[in-house]
Scaffold this active site. Structure first.
Site, PDB file in Angstrom:
ATOM      1  N   CYS A 127       0.825  -1.226   0.000  1.00 45.31           N
ATOM      2  CA  CYS A 127       0.000   0.000   0.000  1.00 45.31           C
ATOM      3  C   CYS A 127       0.853   1.269   0.000  1.00 45.31           C
ATOM      4  O   CYS A 127       0.328   2.367  -0.186  1.00 45.31           O
ATOM      5  CB  CYS A 127      -0.939  -0.006   1.195  1.00 45.31           C
ATOM      6  SG  CYS A 127      -1.891  -1.520   1.295  1.00 45.31           S
ATOM      7  N   HIS A 171      -3.121   6.899   2.314  1.00 48.13           N
ATOM      8  CA  HIS A 171      -3.626   5.599   1.859  1.00 48.13           C
ATOM      9  C   HIS A 171      -4.975   5.372   2.538  1.00 48.13           C
ATOM     10  O   HIS A 171      -5.131   5.629   3.741  1.00 48.13           O
ATOM     11  CB  HIS A 171      -2.614   4.518   2.231  1.00 48.13           C
ATOM     12  CG  HIS A 171      -3.152   3.133   2.125  1.00 48.13           C
ATOM     13  ND1 HIS A 171      -3.822   2.698   1.010  1.00 48.13           N
ATOM     14  CD2 HIS A 171      -3.131   2.083   2.996  1.00 48.13           C
ATOM     15  CE1 HIS A 171      -4.203   1.433   1.200  1.00 48.13           C
ATOM     16  NE2 HIS A 171      -3.794   1.049   2.395  1.00 48.13           N
ATOM     17  N   ASN A 173     -10.344  -0.300   0.596  1.00 50.02           N
ATOM     18  CA  ASN A 173      -8.882  -0.223   0.513  1.00 50.02           C
ATOM     19  C   ASN A 173      -8.438  -0.784  -0.838  1.00 50.02           C
ATOM     20  O   ASN A 173      -8.564  -1.980  -1.083  1.00 50.02           O
ATOM     21  CB  ASN A 173      -8.300  -1.046   1.677  1.00 50.02           C
ATOM     22  CG  ASN A 173      -6.789  -1.037   1.727  1.00 50.02           C
ATOM     23  OD1 ASN A 173      -6.132  -0.719   0.736  1.00 50.02           O
ATOM     24  ND2 ASN A 173      -6.232  -1.390   2.870  1.00 50.02           N
TER      25      ASN A 173
HETATM   26  O1  UT7 Z   1      -3.745  -1.503   3.589  1.00 45.77           O
HETATM   27  C1  UT7 Z   1      -2.840  -1.993   4.515  1.00 45.77           C
HETATM   28  C2  UT7 Z   1      -3.050  -1.424   5.814  1.00 45.77           C
HETATM   29  N1  UT7 Z   1      -4.193  -2.029   6.440  1.00 45.77           N
HETATM   30  C3  UT7 Z   1      -4.714  -1.470   7.484  1.00 45.77           C
HETATM   31  O2  UT7 Z   1      -4.263  -0.423   7.854  1.00 45.77           O
HETATM   32  C4  UT7 Z   1      -5.801  -2.170   8.229  1.00 45.77           C
HETATM   33  C5  UT7 Z   1      -5.578  -1.992   9.687  1.00 45.77           C
HETATM   34  N2  UT7 Z   1      -6.546  -2.684  10.551  1.00 45.77           N
HETATM   35  C6  UT7 Z   1      -7.847  -2.305  10.613  1.00 45.77           C
HETATM   36  O3  UT7 Z   1      -8.312  -1.444   9.910  1.00 45.77           O
HETATM   37  C7  UT7 Z   1      -8.677  -2.956  11.680  1.00 45.77           C
HETATM   38  O4  UT7 Z   1      -7.857  -3.654  12.570  1.00 45.77           O
HETATM   39  C8  UT7 Z   1      -9.770  -3.930  11.139  1.00 45.77           C
HETATM   40  C9  UT7 Z   1     -10.846  -3.134  10.441  1.00 45.77           C
HETATM   41  C10 UT7 Z   1      -9.137  -4.930  10.201  1.00 45.77           C
HETATM   42  C11 UT7 Z   1     -10.416  -4.657  12.308  1.00 45.77           C
HETATM   43  O5  UT7 Z   1     -10.966  -3.745  13.231  1.00 45.77           O
HETATM   44  P1  UT7 Z   1     -10.707  -3.902  14.792  1.00 45.77           P
HETATM   45  O6  UT7 Z   1     -11.465  -2.868  15.462  1.00 45.77           O
HETATM   46  O7  UT7 Z   1      -9.211  -3.922  14.975  1.00 45.77           O
HETATM   47  O8  UT7 Z   1     -11.376  -5.294  15.106  1.00 45.77           O
HETATM   48  P2  UT7 Z   1     -10.700  -6.595  15.723  1.00 45.77           P
HETATM   49  O9  UT7 Z   1      -9.856  -7.282  14.697  1.00 45.77           O
HETATM   50  O10 UT7 Z   1     -10.067  -6.266  17.035  1.00 45.77           O
HETATM   51  O11 UT7 Z   1     -11.988  -7.477  15.994  1.00 45.77           O
HETATM   52  C12 UT7 Z   1     -12.990  -7.077  16.921  1.00 45.77           C
HETATM   53  C13 UT7 Z   1     -14.133  -8.054  16.855  1.00 45.77           C
HETATM   54  C14 UT7 Z   1     -13.692  -9.507  16.915  1.00 45.77           C
HETATM   55  O12 UT7 Z   1     -14.642 -10.230  17.655  1.00 45.77           O
HETATM   56  P3  UT7 Z   1     -14.337 -10.644  19.190  1.00 45.77           P
HETATM   57  O13 UT7 Z   1     -13.106 -11.495  19.127  1.00 45.77           O
HETATM   58  O14 UT7 Z   1     -14.120  -9.359  19.923  1.00 45.77           O
HETATM   59  O15 UT7 Z   1     -15.573 -11.376  19.604  1.00 45.77           O
HETATM   60  C15 UT7 Z   1     -13.760  -9.964  15.485  1.00 45.77           C
HETATM   61  O16 UT7 Z   1     -14.001 -11.347  15.352  1.00 45.77           O
HETATM   62  O17 UT7 Z   1     -14.831  -7.907  15.631  1.00 45.77           O
HETATM   63  C16 UT7 Z   1     -14.951  -9.177  14.993  1.00 45.77           C
HETATM   64  N3  UT7 Z   1     -14.928  -8.982  13.538  1.00 45.77           N
HETATM   65  C17 UT7 Z   1     -16.043  -8.763  12.821  1.00 45.77           C
HETATM   66  N4  UT7 Z   1     -17.329  -8.694  13.169  1.00 45.77           N
HETATM   67  C18 UT7 Z   1     -18.227  -8.448  12.181  1.00 45.77           C
HETATM   68  C19 UT7 Z   1     -13.850  -8.941  12.723  1.00 45.77           C
HETATM   69  N5  UT7 Z   1     -14.274  -8.711  11.462  1.00 45.77           N
HETATM   70  C20 UT7 Z   1     -15.607  -8.603  11.503  1.00 45.77           C
HETATM   71  C21 UT7 Z   1     -16.585  -8.359  10.524  1.00 45.77           C
HETATM   72  N6  UT7 Z   1     -17.868  -8.285  10.907  1.00 45.77           N
HETATM   73  N7  UT7 Z   1     -16.281  -8.174   9.220  1.00 45.77           N
END
Ligand code: UT7
Length: 381
Positions: free
Chosen positions: A103, A245, A275
């Site tokens: 990215c 980005h 993205n």
């Molecule tokens: O382009 C390269 C650079 N990329 C980035 O910069 C991406 C960086 N990361 C992010 O943007 C975020 O970390 C994400 C959007 C990928 C995830 O958001 P988050 O707030 O960090 O969520 P998390 O991974 O901590 O997950 C929180 C909860 C989890 O459930 P539990 O374990 O708390 O019960 C996940 O299983 O959200 C759950 N979850 C979802 N729920 C509904 C993860 N994905 C989903 C989903 N729908 N699509």
């Protein structure tokens, strides 16, 4: 810029994985993304964007000295996507290569082109960010498949006496975090326990540790923009737009807090495209220009971050070099003719090669026939 027509909304995704429009909107800011159709690819989207960029720059493909395509989803390992686009454009005087910095790739590529121009080796470059991320997603992994989309953006850089252009760049990498965000290739499966292995993540599919990448992104954006501003000798107050980005609206908001600026200083269109990796900065830049948010003399900052891990920030003073040039008669029509001729040239070259290959194969057979005839003659005698 060029994006596919097909739109995939958050609601559409609810039918594919266990997710909701509410979760995706609040956690990422994304509402919808574009998905490449069957006949679309990284090269075809990149080519569309490249032709538009040449149109905006009012240049002909033969005037381009270098083509760089920043991509993580190339058509092939080789030939490069850049070479395919070079051929379709008819940019017969250009060198071409792909650049892999995930990215951050677009900012890396603009810096490579800038330095080549500043060193005097070339006078113009076409820099393209193009991706078909949806082809490398694991559609069962809800933490990644909801984030990405397809598209391309392109810019033309040119040597000029007008002051401004790219003022500074900061390119960085921390390979120790390579396995946090990766698309392993077939060979890397064998490297599971080696220093360079990707922890056995499946080849050909994207893997991301979202929360670790989130922490990394929010740390490096402010830091690298400040370093690029220092190098350029200007302050954040001088900057009229930051084009980051487009990964997650919350990352952009956190970066605004760390730089102590209003979030409105950042361009954001993540809501509509998700993205698009290396394509996201040039797509956002194009939309910022269309929205009249970029004017000659303005100071802009670009910032990319992602797989590698890599990150890159750049400060640009926007200049419009077209004003210094004479009007070119019938340029759009001449460009169309040159694209037609490029495709004709490519087809003729292909046909000639096939023909020469065919005659090469037939010739030894003819030799064998003659030897057989000689043997038959000897038997007769
Ligand atoms: O382009 C390269 C650079 N990329 C980035 O910069 C991406 C960086 N990361 C992010 O943007 C975020 O970390 C994400 C959007 C990928 C995830 O958001 P988050 O707030 O960090 O969520 P998390 O991974 O901590 O997950 C929180 C909860 C989890 O459930 P539990 O374990 O708390 O019960 C996940 O299983 O959200 C759950 N979850 C979802 N729920 C509904 C993860 N994905 C989903 C989903 N729908 N699509």
């Amino acid at each position: 810029m060029a994006v596919p027509e097909t739109v995939l909304t958050n609601r559409d995704l609810e039918a594919i994985v266990e997710t909701s429009d509410e979760w995706i909107s609040t956690r990422t800011g994304i509402k919808e993304r574009r998905i490449a159709g069957e006949r679309e690819s990284t090269a075809s989207l990149g080519l569309k964007a490249a032709r538009k960029a040449l149109g905006v720059a009012n240049m002909f493909p033969t005037e381009i000295d270098l083509i760089i395509v920043a991509t993580s989803t190339p058509e092939n390992i080789f030939p490069s996507t850049a070479s395919l686009i070079q051929n379709s454009l008819g940019a017969t005087r250009a060198g071409a290569f792909d650049l892999s910095a995930a990215c951050s790739g677009f900012v890396y590529a603009v810096e490579m082109a800038t330095q080549s121009i500043k060193a005097g080796g070339i006078r113009s470059a076409l820099v393209i960010g193009a991706e078909t991320m949806t082809r490398v997603l694991d559609w069962q992994d809800r933490s990644t498949c909801i984030l990405f989309g397809d598209g391309a953006g392109a810019v033309v850089l040119k040597a000029s006496d007008i002051e401004g252009g790219v003022l500074s760049a900061v390119l960085r990498s921390d390979g120790s975090g390579g396995d946090l965000l990766c698309i392993p290739t077939v060979g890397s499966g064998d490297l599971r326990n080696s220093e360079f292995g990707m922890n056995g993540h499946a080849p050909g599919k994207m893997y991301m540790n979202g929360s670790e990448v989130f922490k990394f992104a929010t740390r490096v954006i402010g830091e690298s923009i400040n370093q690029a501003l220092d190098k350029a000798g200007i302050d954040i107050e001088d900057v009229s737009l930051i084009v980051p980005h487009q990964a997650n609206l919350r990352i952009i908001q956190a970066a605004a807090r760390s730089l102590k600026v209003e979030p409105e200083l950042f361009m954001s269109n993540v809501e509509r495209y998700g993205n698009t990796s290396a394509a996201s900065i040039p797509i956002a830049l194009c939309e910022a220009i269309a929205q009249d948010r970029v004017k000659p003399g303005d100071y802009l900052a670009f910032v990319g971050f992602g797989g590698g891990l890599t990150w890159a920030a750049m400060v640009v003073q926007w200049v419009d070099t077209r004003k210094a040039e004479s009007i070119r008669v019938l340029a759009p029509q001449r460009r169309q003719v040159s694209y037609f001729l490029a495709s004709l040239r490519a087809n003729v070259l292909k046909a000639t090669r096939t023909l020469s290959d065919l005659t090469r194969r037939i010739r030894p057979r003819r030799g064998r026939m003659l030897r057989l005839r000689d043997k038959v003659n000897q038997l007769d005698q």
